[in-house]
Design an enzyme around this catalytic site. Structure first.
Site, PDB file in Angstrom:
ATOM      1  N   HIS A  55       1.227 -10.414  -3.502  1.00 23.24           N
ATOM      2  CA  HIS A  55       0.660 -11.285  -4.552  1.00 23.24           C
ATOM      3  C   HIS A  55       1.721 -12.298  -4.994  1.00 23.24           C
ATOM      4  CE1 HIS A  55      -3.066  -9.016  -5.020  1.00 23.24           C
ATOM      5  NE2 HIS A  55      -2.343  -7.920  -5.003  1.00 23.24           N
TER       6      HIS A  55
ATOM      7  N   GLU B  69      -1.477 -14.385  -1.443  1.00 22.32           N
ATOM      8  CA  GLU B  69      -2.793 -13.767  -1.355  1.00 22.32           C
ATOM      9  C   GLU B  69      -3.495 -14.199  -0.068  1.00 22.32           C
ATOM     10  OE1 GLU B  69      -1.437 -14.948  -4.026  1.00 22.32           O
ATOM     11  OE2 GLU B  69      -1.522 -13.320  -5.477  1.00 22.32           O
TER      12      GLU B  69
ATOM     13  N   SER C 141      -1.091  -5.273  -0.207  1.00 26.03           N
ATOM     14  CA  SER C 141      -0.491  -5.185  -1.540  1.00 26.03           C
ATOM     15  C   SER C 141       0.502  -4.023  -1.587  1.00 26.03           C
ATOM     16  CB  SER C 141      -1.602  -5.059  -2.590  1.00 26.03           C
ATOM     17  OG  SER C 141      -1.117  -5.180  -3.893  1.00 26.03           O
TER      18      SER C 141
END
Length: 299
Positions: free
Chosen positions: A190, A217, A148
Site C-alpha cells: 500500500h 496498490e 499486502s
C-alpha cells in the site's frame, strides 16, 4: 559451482486500491467484489501452471477469514480457475493439522491474503508447515504469492509496524524476522496511498544491505531465482537501494529524532520493468528468455 538459487517463484502484491477494504481492521466494502486486480490474478494462475493448477488460499493474516476466503474463490473463478481451496489456519495448532500439511504437499501454489503480517510469522515460524513451504519453494517450481501483509512477510527482514506520518523519526518503524523466502530485501505494501516512503527509507537505513521494495496498490513483483524481479499490475513499484548511502545519522541519534540520509538511491518501476537484486541492476524490460538491462550507475 553449484547453483543454490530457489527454483520456485514469489509474487508479492501491494494490495487492493479500494479504500473501503481493510483486512487488518476487518473492514470490507461488500459491494465491490473486484478487490483484487484481475491482471495480477491471471498472472498468478499462469505462473502456478494454468487454470487446472491447484491453488490454496491461506487466510491466516486476516481477522475475517470467512469473508475473505469466498472473495478470493470468486475472483479466481472469474479468471477461469476453479481448482482453488481455502486453508482456514488460525493458530499454530491448525498449521500442524494433517489435512493442511497434505494439501500443502499437493498444491502448485499458495496465496497468503492481507491482514496483519505478524500473524503470519507468529503462526508459521518454526512450524512443520513453514519448513515444508520453504523447502518446496527452494527445490521445486512452486509459487508463493501474497498480497499486502502476505507480501510483506515473504522477506527475511519484515516491517511489522510504523506510522507513516512519523516514519522520519528514529524508532518509529518496527522490524522483525519474516518468513524468510528471500534475503536482502524489505517489502512494503500500500506504498502510494498510505504514504510509506519514509517508513521504507528508515527500514533500509537500518539495514542498508537490503533493497527496499515499495509496492503500490494493484501492483506486484514477480521474483524468480530469488533475484530477478518483474513489475506486474497497473501501478508503481519503488525500489530503494541503500548500498551507497554515505552520510547516515541513524546510529547516533536518540529515538524520536529525525533521521538524515545521503545518497539513498530510488528507482521507479512500471509494468514490465524489472530489477536484479544481487547485481543492483535496473531492467527496462523483462521478456521471456531475454533481459533488456540498464546498468545502475555507481559513483
Amino acid at each position: 559451482m553449484t547453483n543454490h538459487y530457489p527454483k520456485g517463484k514469489l509474487i508479492a502484491v501491494g494490495g487492493a486500491e479500494d479504500k473501503g477494504t481493510d483486512l487488518e481492521k476487518g473492514e470490507i466494502k461488500r459491494n465491490n467484489l473486484n478487490f483484487f486486480e484481475l491482471g495480477i490474478l491471471r498472472r498468478i494462475v499462469e505462473e502456478a501452471g494454468g487454470a487446472e493448477a491447484r491453488i490454496e488460499v491461506v487466510t491466516t493474516a486476516s481477522m475475517i477469514p470467512d469473508e475473505v476466503g469466498p472473495m478470493y474463490l470468486d475472483a479466481f473463478n472469474r479468471v477461469g480457475c476453479t481448482n482453488v481451496g481455502v486453508m482456514r489456519i488460525r493458530d499454530r495448532a491448525d498449521a500442524g493439522l494433517p489435512e493442511y500439511i497434505d494439501r500443502l504437499l499437493n498444491c502448485a501454489a499458495i496465496l497468503f491474503t492481507g491482514g496483519n503480517q505478524l500473524r503470519l510469522t507468529a503462526t508459521f515460524g518454526g512450524t512443520h508447515f513453514g519448513q515444508i513451504l520453504a523447502a518446496r519453494y527452494r527445490a521445486e517450481p512452486f509459487l508463493i504469492a501474497g498480497t499486502s501483509a502476505g507480501a510483506m512477510a515473504m522477506s527475511n527482514t519484515m516491517i511489522y509496524e510504523g506510522n507513516a506520518a512519523q516514519a522520519h523519526l528514529k524508532g518509529q518503524v518496527k522490524i522483525t524476522t519474516g518468513l524468510g523466502f528471500i534475503d536482502t530485501v524489505i517489502i512494503d505494501s500500500h506504498f502510494e496511498k498510505r504514504g510509506r516512503f519514509g517508513r521504507l527509507a528508515q527500514a533500509v537505513a537500518t539495514n542498508p544491505g537490503c533493497i527496499g521494495i515499495g509496492l503500490g496498490e494493484d501492483t506486484g513483483m514477480l521474483i524468480t531465482e530469488g533475484n530477478q524481479m518483474e513489475a506486474i499490475g497497473s501501478g508503481l513499484v519503488m525500489i530503494l537501494d541503500g548500498h551507497d548511502i554515505r552520510h547516515s545519522n541513524i546510529a547516533d541519534i536518540p529515538d524520536g529524532n529525525p533521521i538524515s540520509l545521503e545518497n539513498l538511491k530510488v528507482h521507479l518501476c512500471e509494468k514490465g520493468n524489472g530489477y536484479l537484486v544481487r547485481e543492483r541492476t535496473f531492467l527496462t524490460e523483462v521478456r521471456e528468455g531475454a533481459l533488456v538491462k540498464k546498468q545502475v550507475h555507481v559513483e
